[in-house]
Design an enzyme around this catalytic site. Structure first.
Site, PDB file in Angstrom:
ATOM      1  N   GLN A  54      43.678  41.295 -16.958  1.00  6.57           N
ATOM      2  CA  GLN A  54      44.243  42.900 -17.690  1.00  6.57           C
ATOM      3  C   GLN A  54      43.936  42.820 -18.862  1.00  6.57           C
ATOM      4  O   GLN A  54      42.993  44.052 -19.645  1.00  6.57           O
ATOM      5  CB  GLN A  54      45.031  42.936 -17.343  1.00  6.57           C
TER       6      GLN A  54
ATOM      7  N   ASP B 235      51.773  51.524 -20.152  1.00 11.55           N
ATOM      8  CA  ASP B 235      52.057  50.880 -18.671  1.00 11.55           C
ATOM      9  C   ASP B 235      53.370  52.281 -18.246  1.00 11.55           C
ATOM     10  O   ASP B 235      54.269  52.418 -19.186  1.00 11.55           O
ATOM     11  CB  ASP B 235      52.361  49.899 -18.939  1.00 11.55           C
TER      12      ASP B 235
ATOM     13  N   ARG C  95      37.805  46.087 -16.493  1.00 11.09           N
ATOM     14  CA  ARG C  95      37.595  44.657 -14.947  1.00 11.09           C
ATOM     15  C   ARG C  95      37.162  43.556 -14.416  1.00 11.09           C
ATOM     16  O   ARG C  95      37.407  42.693 -14.141  1.00 11.09           O
ATOM     17  CB  ARG C  95      38.947  44.925 -13.924  1.00 11.09           C
TER      18      ARG C  95
ATOM     19  N   ARG D 291      48.545  37.160  -7.114  1.00  8.65           N
ATOM     20  CA  ARG D 291      49.363  37.715  -7.689  1.00  8.65           C
ATOM     21  C   ARG D 291      51.208  37.437  -6.883  1.00  8.65           C
ATOM     22  O   ARG D 291      51.255  37.824  -5.667  1.00  8.65           O
ATOM     23  CB  ARG D 291      48.837  39.467  -7.623  1.00  8.65           C
TER      24      ARG D 291
ATOM     25  N   HIS E   1      49.328  39.408 -17.387  1.00 13.07           N
ATOM     26  CA  HIS E   1      48.773  39.806 -16.352  1.00 13.07           C
ATOM     27  C   HIS E   1      47.150  39.737 -17.290  1.00 13.07           C
ATOM     28  O   HIS E   1      46.895  40.453 -18.447  1.00 13.07           O
ATOM     29  CB  HIS E   1      48.755  41.746 -16.375  1.00 13.07           C
TER      30      HIS E   1
ATOM     31  N   CYS F 213      46.883  51.019 -18.157  1.00 14.47           N
ATOM     32  CA  CYS F 213      45.680  49.575 -17.252  1.00 14.47           C
ATOM     33  C   CYS F 213      45.530  50.216 -15.601  1.00 14.47           C
ATOM     34  O   CYS F 213      45.374  49.521 -14.848  1.00 14.47           O
ATOM     35  CB  CYS F 213      46.863  48.371 -16.868  1.00 14.47           C
TER      36      CYS F 213
HETATM   37  N1   CP Z   1      46.169  47.192 -13.586  1.00 14.88           N
HETATM   38  C1   CP Z   1      45.845  46.328 -12.664  1.00 14.88           C
HETATM   39  O1   CP Z   1      45.849  45.476 -12.619  1.00 14.88           O
HETATM   40  O2   CP Z   1      45.493  47.876 -11.172  1.00 14.88           O
HETATM   41  P1   CP Z   1      46.416  46.934  -9.833  1.00 14.88           P
HETATM   42  O3   CP Z   1      48.188  47.090  -9.298  1.00 14.88           O
HETATM   43  O4   CP Z   1      45.542  48.209  -8.864  1.00 14.88           O
HETATM   44  O5   CP Z   1      45.665  46.371  -9.273  1.00 14.88           O
HETATM   45  N1  NVA Z   2      53.588  46.281 -15.329  1.00 12.71           N
HETATM   46  C1  NVA Z   2      53.091  46.796 -13.812  1.00 12.71           C
HETATM   47  C2  NVA Z   2      51.550  46.804 -14.085  1.00 12.71           C
HETATM   48  C3  NVA Z   2      50.758  47.200 -12.932  1.00 12.71           C
HETATM   49  C4  NVA Z   2      49.179  46.674 -12.896  1.00 12.71           C
HETATM   50  C5  NVA Z   2      53.489  45.878 -12.992  1.00 12.71           C
HETATM   51  O1  NVA Z   2      54.195  44.926 -12.691  1.00 12.71           O
HETATM   52  O2  NVA Z   2      53.778  46.744 -11.793  1.00 12.71           O
END
Ligand code: CP
Ligand code: NVA
Length: 308
Positions: free
Chosen positions: A136, A227, A295, A106, A133, A267
């Site tokens: 997701q 989101d 997930r 990430r 993502h 999400c």
């Molecule tokens: N939805 C999601 O990716 O959550 P986290 O940021 O908690 O991993």
């Molecule tokens: N769009 C959000 C998703 C988090 C799971 C971010 O990137 O922070």
């Protein structure tokens, strides 16, 4: 009985790294894993996790998924490993490839993820970048499939920022032939290159709509998805974006304009009463916590198809 098929591509960096058949296979496999119809054993496999941004769901679901497969995970904290010191990605990637069987990352720039994949001899998974993502989206379409059995005639409306989550929904939706509408304020549209790629995959041009009016976007929709308005890394834009997104909150009024059978997805994590009101998250139309659970099942299936 369904068995994991190895994915054609080494890495899962984008939703488009899978074919339509592969996405459907992951979803079917995930359903079987979820219902304990199959048991897959990958003893001794090791998943390395590199998280440059915070995470609850992605991190924990990958850890539990590996443990259910009989393997283990190593959480490489960038601040206590040499990653935080700035060791070049090409060095870290080659070293980790010699210890780990797969690496989930990430980070901010999608190009950094691609650099890891270029130098890693082991599969690399996108655990979220600023652009996409894709893990997701797998869980999201698993949740939609559980609800509606078939993707045919499903209309998914995403209301909010054209961000990483929206981009992956568009791409995965295109692979599955699901009608996707994105309703966002002007200037916050999803990535134009990815929109073009999605349009090329859809057999029917009308199945992807970028709109600016939430009311018309939810008409006839079976899935309402949102989101956060400001993603991780956009903290300094929060105040400005909060103003720009005025009118894009999922509230009861908007839900009532959608199809009667509509379900609500997010999400998570959410800013309650900003992009979605508390009562909608807690309503019986919400599948948000099933989606979060999924997930785990989707990623267990994904990992199983990477090791084979
Ligand atoms: N939805 C999601 O990716 O959550 P986290 O940021 O908690 O991993
Ligand atoms: N769009 C959000 C998703 C988090 C799971 C971010 O990137 O922070």
């Amino acid at each position: 009985m369904i068995k994991p098929n190895k994915l054609v591509k080494k890495d899962f960096l984008s939703s488009l790294d899978m074919s339509t058949e592969e996405v459907n296979h992951i979803i079917e496999l995930a359903k079987n894993l979820k219902n304990n119809h199959i048991n897959i054993d990958y003893k001794k496999k090791v998943l390395g996790l590199i998280f440059d941004k915070s995470s609850t769901r992605t991190r924990v679901s990958f850890q539990v998924a590996m443990s259910r497969l009989g393997g283990t995970t190593i959480d490489l904290n960038p601040t206590t490993s040499q990653i935080g010191r700035g060791e070049p990605i090409k060095d870290t990637a080659r070293v980790l490839s010699r210890y780990c069987d797969v690496i989930a990352i990430r980070t901010f720039n999608h190009s950094d993820l691609e650099e890891y994949a270029k130098w890693s001899t082991k599969p690399v998974i996108n655990a979220l970048t600023d652009l996409e993502h894709p893990c997701q989206a797998l869980a999201d379409f698993l949740t939609i499939k559980e609800e509606f059995i078939d993707f045919k005639n499903v209309i998914l409306t995403f209301i909010g920022d054209g961000n990483n989550v929206a981009n992956s929904l568009i791409l995965c939706g295109a692979l599955l032939g699901v009608e996707v509408r994105v309703a966002c304020p002007r200037g916050y549209e999803p990535n134009p290159i990815l929109i073009e790629r999605a349009r090329k995959i859809y057999k029917n041009d009308n199945l992807l709509k970028i709109m600016h009016d939430p009311d018309s976007a939810v008409r006839g929709a079976n899935v309402l998805y949102t989101d956060v308005w400001s993603s991780m890394g956009e903290e300094s834009k929060k105040e400005e974006k909060d103003k720009d997104f005025n009118g894009f909150t999922i509230d009861n009024d908007l839900v009532n304009k959608a199809n009667k059978d509509a379900i609500i997805l997010h999400c998570l994590p959410a800013y309650r009463n900003k992009e979605i009101i508390d009562a909608v998250i807690e309503s019986d139309k919400s599948r948000i916590f099933d989606q979060a659970e999924n997930r785990l099942h989707a990623q267990q299936a994904l990992l199983a198809c990477m090791f084979k």
